[in-house]
Enzyme design. Structure first.
Site, PDB file in Angstrom:
ATOM      1  CB  CYS A  88      -0.922  -0.031   1.230  1.00  0.00           C
ATOM      2  SG  CYS A  88      -1.745   1.541   1.578  1.00  0.00           S
TER       3      CYS A  88
ATOM      4  CB  CYS B 195       0.756   1.463   4.230  1.00  0.00           C
ATOM      5  SG  CYS B 195      -0.980   0.927   4.227  1.00  0.00           S
TER       6      CYS B 195
END
Length: 418
Positions: A66, A69
């Site tokens: 991600c 993230c």
């Protein structure tokens, strides 16, 4: 001679089934989690133990692939040592919820990143800013008492200093704690609350009040202060608290627009050429006086130079004669007061009074904002090129989803954008 007792072979698996879980629990119970400001890496083997050992645990449920993230990780690395050093320490941890899906599902993780603050094991999803300084600011509010009790002048000074300038502060002098406890809980995420049990006349001078009980509302960021002498019953107290969550005069920007979503009042909006010049500063002072006497309205101001896209939704441009006043419903409509649309040079206080008188008398012309009301906000955040890129990415994702749907491969969970 001592004899040895042996278990029948058939009993060994049963005993192991009983003993191993106990040994695992004992190991988990005895596990030490560092509190030195590092971000902990947790998994299914130690997550529950961490919840039992740490009163305030801030968890990032992430996925290695991600992008959001990856951008969040250094922000949490920066915030972690500060949060660990609070009077009520907050430990920051992360869980690879793409790998440990059972753990993520247990707490309702359906996208990445998902942030949760566990207070004594009870989760609260965090949806605020992901910048380090904002994470610190917001989480400090979660772990603070609903209402702090202060017993000296030095305690008052320390409380105000530690609260910082990001949130309004409500200080009750001679106010019974029970009177504001409800609002301390209700507005915990948006303001600091405290009652001073003991204080000197120096505090009365510093906060400019002359009798008790008094509730002082302070906006350190905007250098504003308001006083409430009562009555402390009925809706009067909550009305004051709710209305004082915003400064008397609100500079309109992306952050304050979000704050206005939580307020039901209409906005008296002053549109200026440049809200940072000296003439605008003088006008804001006049608006502040009007706002103090008209608490049923929000008073805001914005400069064309600062946010042209937003101003254009009210059919105003750089070539318009400014400053102008209007009343905005925070949505699709606004009202112009007949004969008081523009502020002339001279006694602007009287002109603002006439504007408010005309508005309350209904001498107005209603208009619609030009275009969807959110477009100015969107354009201020995303450049046109970025918008084209965003449209391309959305189209690409749609194609990928279509082709992915042609087989039985499980779909990845969604990404939580900030």
């Amino acid at each position: 001679m001592a004899t040895r007792a042996f278990l029948p072979p058939a009993m060994v698996p049963l005993v192991l089934l009983l003993v191993l879980p106990l040994s695992v629990l004992a190991a988990a119970a005895g596990e030490e989690f560092p509190r030195d400001g590092r971000v902990l890496e947790l998994d299914e083997s130690n997550f529950e133990a961490a919840l039992g050992a740490i009163d305030f645990l801030f968890v990032d449920f992430y996925a290695p692939w991600c992008g959001h993230c990856k951008r969040l990780a250094p922000e949490l690395d920066e915030a972690a040592p500060v949060l660990a050093g609070l009077a009520e320490p907050i430990v920051v941890a992360k869980v690879n919820a793409d790998k440990y899906r059972k753990l993520g599902s247990k707490y309702g993780v359906d996208g990445f990143p998902t942030l949760m603050l566990f207070i004594h094991g009870v989760p609260i999803e965090y949806t605020g800013s992901r910048k380090a300084d904002q994470v610190i600011r917001n989480l400090k509010k979660f772990v603070a008492p609903d209402v702090s009790v202060l017993d000296s002048d030095s305690a008052i000074k320390n409380f105000v200093e530690n609260a910082g300038a990001s949130f309004p502060i409500f200080l009750g002098f001679g106010v019974n704690q029970s009177l504001i406890a409800e609002y301390g809980r209700k507005y915990k995420k948006r303001a600091w609350f405290a009652v001073a049990k003991d204080f000197s006349e120096d505090m009365m001078v510093a906060y400019d009040f002359d009798k008790v009980p008094t509730l002082v509302a302070i906006h350190p960021k905007y250098k504003e202060q308001s006083l409430f002498y009562g009555p402390f019953e009925g809706n009067f107290l909550e009305d004051f608290v709710r209305q004082s969550l915003l400064p008397l005069t609100v500079p309109i920007n992306t952050e304050t627009l979000k704050m206005l979503n939580d307020d039901e009042r209409k906005v008296v909006l002053a549109i200026l050429e440049d809200d940072s010049n000296e003439n605008s500063a003088q006008l804001v002072k006049v608006l502040r006086s009007a706002a103090n006497a008209n608490r049923d309205l929000v008073f805001g101001y914005v400069g064309v130079k600062q946010w042209e896209e937003f101003v254009e939704t009210f059919d105003i441009s750089k070539s318009s004669q400014l400053p102008k006043l209007l009343v905005w419903d925070r949505n699709e409509e606004y009202e112009l007061v007949d004969g008081s649309e523009r502020l002339e040079e001279g006694d602007q206080a009287s002109q603002i009074s006439q504007f408010l008188e005309g508005y309350r008398a209904g001498r107005t012309t209603k208009k619609k904002v030009s275009g969807p009301s959110f477009m100015g906000f969107l354009n201020s955040l995303v450049s046109l090129n970025s918008l084209y890129i965003l449209m391309f990415v959305v189209a690409l994702l749609a194609v990928m989803v279509y082709f992915a749907g042609q087989d039985d491969t499980p779909q990845p969970r969604r990404v939580h954008e900030e």
